[in-house]
Motif scaffolding. Structure first.
Motif: not given
Lengths: 471, 461
Positions: A460-463, A3-8
């Motif tokens: 990616v990076g859903q809450p 999983v890749t975080s949305s902040v990346r």
């Protein structure tokens, strides 16, 4: 599942597919060399030829043609040696340490950085060889061989000998690591050559790829070897410049004998290595149109490494300066007073400006995202790192323990010529590499193209707990 | 692709049983401390001192070599002022003060490294560690306590610990006048007069602890606020603050090491020393984080932490044990090789002097050989059992490391590890754990809205 975080931030832009990667990177290997490539190659060859003349003259006449004198027995030669070895640190740092730290942004830059490392280490090695004057003697001086002079053996107590082992090991492992990474990419070029009907190219690249099959077992072995080599390279990155620093720090010369040298030299090496990687990659990405692979974000991250290592080097400078006072050792104090105030103060302050102050500009986001500013500063940093070695070596030697032998060092055209020789070699080799080898690791970039390119945004990076959107 | 796990709130409960155990530990510590102190006051030490003195002179006679001469000269340089001027306090007082100072300096590291670890994770945008950040956050609550203790301890023990606090060293008319210490006096006494109140030294101590604490509460406030809001803003804000903290820490940790440890050997100096103390603190802190995580896992907490995260923690302890050894070796080799008496004296006191030489070698075994061999394989790093074995070794190992940095400088050949020292360690350790676990129980154990949490949940290596 990864999983890749949305902040990346995305590492590959332009919505590239796996096919695009092969095409964009193999393109310049397959096409004819461009005009700008020929011009750059011609200039490099001229510099190399002039340097080669100077080198031959030096070997014919002896080391006396350099500007060394009886007080300053080491100057440009070892300055250039340390400078090149330092530059040769970035490649393995990127491919080994950043691999262990799982920094995926390394994938777009590791190939070129490793190539640079190998060429830089070769450049470095020319200086100790040239300094021997009679190259064949090096054989007896660095290898523990039985010889006809009775009990005369290589001096194992000397850090210079440790250097021989450290650098040759580092060079071998880096070369193997680099070449191994190239194998699947050579196979890609071969496969494309077969499709395109370019027979000669298919044969050459097939040989270069050792007939790579691309089977699952082959890949699995490839990955194990990559990890082992990364593990081996990590201590090597530290050991090489540690031992180079010990060439100076094991002595009792004021300004050289200081315990912080090993880690501080390593930080400085990474600092200059990244600067050189930036200089080369900024040109490469624009000439080969690789902006979607080597993005501004990559450049920003490399600039951050430059800030960190530049600041570590800065702290080390200030620590040395402070301790030279705190120790109240007269010789130590004078060595530093002489650096700051003496006839070589201009070199000291150039070093301080280029290495400590200029990288701090990268704190400003606009500057570290600017290609022009990055290019200029990457060169400034390498000038600074050259001065660092010059300052350490020459200011500590030129005013030694006996004031009657105090003198200055003046380089001759052969000091300069030898330095030019390495530049000629370095750029010739890099240009050949850039033309005939894939400058970006296609196989690795393909592995992240799905996870980190712009196309997959939103997936990616859903809450964690539904409801509120992230803002 | 969007496979997202929901994380339930998890709260650590500091059970009365655990608390009782820690109070028992504290009790044992106090008993040992009192017994040790009584033994130190009534004679134990005098005997010891004589014995060591005898050993010392034997050594000197046995190797009447250049080294012995070096040793004598160096000792003369180091100790002449004391012999010339004043008699120090009773031996047991020295011993008590030394162990208090040494333990507090060691535990400062276990507090500040909590914050340093968090700052590194934010600044480097690390994803794997998102699930364990509350552990280092709890460790950092020790910072203000360590700061206040250090300030008090300076005023109680400083004159015994720090040779440079003796006023006659700066008095040109006194037989104890020491031109070297006089030369560096400004570093301690700037803004005041040498030998008076060490304004600059105290100012630094206050600024460092104050700064660390301020950064800690700022970063923690945002970490906690994030629990109530699904937003990335706190993460971005903490990234910036963490960067500023790292700059501050880079400077302050080195200077702190010179102030609180290196200046005890007032004549001695080493440019590496700041990074040496940092390396020791850092690996001890990593071991403590790992140990607490392992303990929480054992007690059924931190379900989201699996062997992949343990593997990373294990790698950290493994890698930075090697890093510490690298720094240790760099400093040792260069001083040993150059063999300049002013510098070599430091290692002669520690390596060749009887009460400390076993600790000198033990230090390398506990902090390099054992973690290196025990954590070498992939499996070892992924098992709770090996981590619970290795991390206490590293923590105790670095306690010995600090012991040997501080004690020989104050006690000369009369120091040692006895009931008093072990008791003090247990007191510090139990109070530290009481504070940290109490703080850990106050807030949710998982930072459930951390933008990297999903990465951490799907972390496979």
């Amino acid at each position: 599942m990864q999983v890749t975080s949305s902040v990346r931030e995305p590492l590959i832009t332009g919505g590239k597919t796996v096919k695009d990667v092969s095409h964009d990177i193999s393109r310049q290997v397959e096409g004819a060399p461009t005009k700008s490539w020929w011009i750059a190659m011609a200039i490099s060859l001229v510099v190399l030829a002039y340097g080669f003349y100077c080198l031959c003259y030096l070997l014919w006449e002896g080391v006396g043609v350099w500007g060394l004198n009886k007080t300053v027995g080491w100057a440009w030669d070892i300055t250039n040696f340390v400078w090149w070895v330092g530059i040769g640190h970035a490649g393995t740092l990127i491919s080994a340490i950043l691999l262990l730290f799982r920094q995926r942004w390394r994938m777009s830059i590791n190939r070129a950085a490793e190539a640079m490392t190998i060429f830089a280490v070769i450049c470095a090695a020319t200086f100790p060889f040239a300094h021997m004057g009679r190259l064949w003697l090096g054989f007896y001086w660095v290898f523990p061989l039985p010889n006809t002079w009775g009990s005369l053996w290589a001096n194992f107590n000397s850090p210079l000998l440790w250097d021989v082992f450290a650098i040759s090991t580092y060079f071998t492992v880096s070369l193997v690591f680099w070449y191994m990474g190239l194998i699947p990419d050579f196979a890609t070029i071969r496969d494309r050559a077969i499709v395109q009907g370019a027979k000669a190219r298919a044969v050459v690249y097939n040989a270069l790829s050792f007939g790579w099959s691309g089977g699952a077992r082959t890949w699995s072995r490839y990955e194990s070897v990559a990890l082992i080599l990364a593990g081996l390279s990590t201590p090597l990155v530290l050991s090489v410049h540690t031992i180079v620093s010990m060439d100076f720090a094991t002595s009792v010369i004021p300004g050289w004998h200081t315990t912080i040298f090993p880690p501080y030299f390593v930080a400085g090496a990474i600092f200059s290595g990244f600067a050189m990687v930036l200089t080369l990659l900024l040109i490469t990405r624009s000439v080969f149109k690789l902006e979607d692979y080597i993005t501004i974000y990559h450049i920003e991250l490399m600039n951050i490494i430059i800030i960190v290592t530049g600041s570590i080097v800065g702290i080390a400078y200030i620590t040395e300066l402070f301790i030279s006072w705190y120790s109240q050792v007269e010789y130590e104090g004078y060595a530093f007073y002489n650096r700051v105030q003496g006839p070589y103060a201009w070199a000291y302050w150039s070093m301080m400006t280029c290495n400590v102050i200029s990288p701090q500009l990268f704190w400003i986001k606009k500057i570290r995202m600017s290609i022009v500013a990055t290019f200029v500063l990457s060169i400034v940093v390498n000038i600074g790192m050259w001065f660092e070695r010059f300052v350490i070596i020459v200011t500590s030697l030129h005013r030694d323990y006996i004031p009657s032998s105090w003198t200055m060092f003046h380089p001759t055209m052969y000091d300069i010529g030898e330095y030019l020789f390495t530049f000629g070699f370095f750029f010739t080799a890099f240009l050949l590499f850039a033309k005939f080898f894939p400058v970006i690791n296609m196989a690795e970039v393909k592995s992240i193209v799905k996870a980190t390119s712009e196309r997959t945004e939103g997936a990616v990076g859903q809450p964690v707990e539904g409801g509120l959107p992230r803002h | 692709m969007a496979h997202h796990s929901i994380v339930a709130d998890e709260l650590y409960i500091f059970r009365p049983e655990t608390r009782t155990k820690l109070f028992y530990l504290l009790g044992v510590g106090i008993v040992l401390f009192v017994v040790g102190l009584i033994m130190a006051i009534y004679g134990g030490d005098g005997h010891h001192a004589e014995e060591h003195a005898a050993v010392k002179s034997e050594q000197l006679v046995a190797n009447a070599t250049a080294n012995a001469v070096d040793q004598e000269e160096a000792h003369a340089a180091e100790g002449h002022a004391e012999e010339g001027g004043h008699h120090g306090p009773a031996l047991w007082v020295k011993r008590l003060y030394t162990t208090l100072w040494m333990n507090n300096t060691f535990f400062v590291g276990l507090g500040i490294i909590g914050l340093f670890f968090i700052a590194i994770q934010y600044a480097a945008q690390a994803g794997w560690s998102a699930g364990i950040l509350r552990v280092p956050m709890a460790m950092a609550t020790w910072i203000p306590i360590a700061g206040i203790l250090m300030l008090i301890l300076y005023f109680v023990t400083g004159h015994t610990i720090f040779h440079w606090t003796h006023a006659d060293l700066y008095d040109a008319d006194s037989p104890a006048f020491d031109p070297i210490i006089n030369g560096k006096g400004t570093y301690f006494y700037w803004l005041g007069s040498k030998g008076g109140f060490p304004t600059f030294f105290i100012l630094r101590m206050v600024v460092f602890f104050g700064g660390w604490y301020w950064f800690f509460i700022t970063i923690r406030r945002r970490m906690l606020a994030e629990d109530n809001e699904i937003t990335n803003q706190y993460w971005y804000a903490n990234r910036v603050t963490s960067t500023w903290f790292l700059i501050f820490f880079a400077v302050s940790s080195s200077i702190a090491a010179w102030d609180w440890v290196m200046s005890i050997d007032t004549h001695w100096f080493s440019t590496m020393f700041g990074w040496y103390v940092f390396a020791s603190w850092w690996v001890t802190g990593l071991a403590m984080i790992t140990l607490i995580v392992a303990y929480l896992k054992d007690a059924g907490y931190l379900k989201i932490v699996d062997s992949n995260h343990l593997h990373d923690l294990g790698k950290f302890v493994f890698a930075f044990s090697i890093f510490w050894t690298y720094i240790w070796f760099g400093q040792f080799l260069l001083i040993y090789y150059a063999n300049i008496p002013e510098e070599t004296v430091y290692f002669i006191e520690r390596m060749r002097t009887s009460p400390y030489s076993w600790i000198f070698y033990l230090n390398l075994i506990l902090n390099f050989v054992l973690p290196f061999l025990l954590l070498m394989t992939r499996d070892a790093k992924r098992q709770l059992s090996t981590l619970k074995l290795v991390t206490p070794i590293v923590i105790v190992g670095h306690w010995f490391d600090f012991f040997n940095m501080v004690t020989p400088a104050v006690m000369q050949e009369q120091g040692g590890v006895g009931f008093l020292e072990i008791g003090t360690l247990l007191i510090f350790l139990s109070v530290y754990l009481l504070v940290v676990l109490t703080s850990l129980a106050k807030y949710p154990l998982i930072q459930k809205n951390h933008p990297m949490l999903q990465e951490s949940l799907h972390h496979h290596i």
